[in-house]
Design a protein around this motif. Structure first.
Motif, PDB file in Angstrom:
ATOM      1  N   GLY A 133     -31.740  16.304  66.656  1.00 39.33           N
ATOM      2  CA  GLY A 133     -30.641  15.656  65.943  1.00 39.33           C
ATOM      3  C   GLY A 133     -31.184  14.526  65.086  1.00 39.33           C
ATOM      4  N   LYS A 134     -30.686  13.330  65.315  1.00 41.67           N
ATOM      5  CA  LYS A 134     -31.152  12.168  64.548  1.00 41.67           C
ATOM      6  C   LYS A 134     -32.312  11.441  65.242  1.00 41.67           C
ATOM      7  N   HIS A 135     -32.634  11.879  66.463  1.00 41.86           N
ATOM      8  CA  HIS A 135     -33.687  11.207  67.227  1.00 41.86           C
ATOM      9  C   HIS A 135     -35.049  11.832  66.940  1.00 41.86           C
ATOM     10  N   LYS A 136     -36.004  11.011  66.551  1.00 40.04           N
ATOM     11  CA  LYS A 136     -37.364  11.481  66.287  1.00 40.04           C
ATOM     12  C   LYS A 136     -38.194  11.257  67.551  1.00 40.04           C
ATOM     13  N   ALA A 137     -38.384  12.312  68.332  1.00 35.27           N
ATOM     14  CA  ALA A 137     -39.094  12.194  69.614  1.00 35.27           C
ATOM     15  C   ALA A 137     -40.594  12.091  69.415  1.00 35.27           C
ATOM     16  N   VAL A 138     -41.124  12.780  68.405  1.00 34.25           N
ATOM     17  CA  VAL A 138     -42.543  12.737  68.065  1.00 34.25           C
ATOM     18  C   VAL A 138     -42.633  12.512  66.563  1.00 34.25           C
ATOM     19  N   ASP A 139     -43.415  11.498  66.180  1.00 36.90           N
ATOM     20  CA  ASP A 139     -43.427  11.053  64.784  1.00 36.90           C
ATOM     21  C   ASP A 139     -44.842  11.077  64.207  1.00 36.90           C
ATOM     22  N   ARG A 140     -45.167  12.133  63.485  1.00 40.03           N
ATOM     23  CA  ARG A 140     -46.420  12.260  62.726  1.00 40.03           C
ATOM     24  C   ARG A 140     -47.664  12.021  63.603  1.00 40.03           C
TER      25      ARG A 140
END
Length: 233
Positions: free
Chosen positions: A16-23
């Motif tokens: 959804g709008k939650h970024k659990a893992v970011d780059r």
């Protein structure tokens, strides 16, 4: 020849709008133990589930032995994520027999992996009566059946007593000599410090640090500094 068995490049997972893992960009050297450290909820399991094919990435890239990761590569990847997938009314040998039938593997592989994890002498004892450490080792035996090049272990010492932790640590340290690379996730610093060759520290879904383990560096201090700096950001 590529020295990395696995690389991720800006690997990202959103729910959804939650970024659990970011780059997240990992570099996992062949025949080593890589410790992925981070607080609970930092994103470690999500990263490992993408590598193990249990979750689809949202963006980024994964390379396995220098080529773009595909589901065919899962035949070279073993994993134990969360609890061991055991049939509790079956013995260790019977649990493994079910998997060899599914995978089309010879029965000889059962004895080979039972030898590796030191469960050859459990006989007809049902796995529901195993200690936590024995269950973890059986879970690892299942992950080893397909003779993987990469083994993924997510918080493998959770719930183990000190003897069980030591036995599992020795087992994990033996894998690189057998040509098996290990990615080990944990929030327990001492476990990683005594087991891994390289570490990555993940916090709030971002990889904040990645390097070889330096015995002259206080890992606890390093970890706390990395995590606290992430919170200030």
């Amino acid at each position: 020849m590529n020295k990395y068995i696995l690389e991720t490049k800006e690997l990202t997972k959103t729910f959804g709008k939650h970024k659990a893992v970011d780059r997240v960009s990992l570099k996992i050297e062949k025949n080593s133990v890589y410790g992925l450290l981070g607080p609970n909820g930092a994103g470690k399991s999500t990263v490992l589930k993408m590598i193990a094919g249990m979750l689809h990435k949202s963006s980024g890239e994964m390379l396995f032995e220098g080529h773009k990761w595909s589901r065919e590569d899962l035949s070279y990847i073993g994993s134990l994520i969360e609890t061991p997938p055991l049939y509790e009314n079956l013995s260790a040998r019977e649990n493994l027999k079910v998997r060899t039938l599914l995978l089309g593997l010879p029965d000889s592989r059962i004895d080979e992996v039972l030898e590796i994890v030191d469960l050859k002498n459990t006989g007809n004892k049902k796995s529901k009566n195993f200690s936590m450490g024995m269950k973890q080792r059986l879970g690892i035996a299942i992950a080893l059946l397909n003779n993987p090049k990469l083994l993924i272990l997510d918080e493998p010492t959770n719930g183990l007593d000190p003897l069980g932790i030591q036995e599992l640590r020795d087992l994990i340290r033996s894998f690189p000599k057998k040509g098996i690379t290990v990615i080990l996730s944990s929030h327990i610093l001492s476990e990683v410090e005594h087991t891994a060759d390289h570490i990555g520290i993940i916090n709030n879904g971002e990889l904040k640090y990645q390097n070889i383990i330096d015995q002259s560096v206080d890992l606890e201090e390093l970890f706390m500094n990395v995590v606290k700096s992430g919170r200030r950001e």
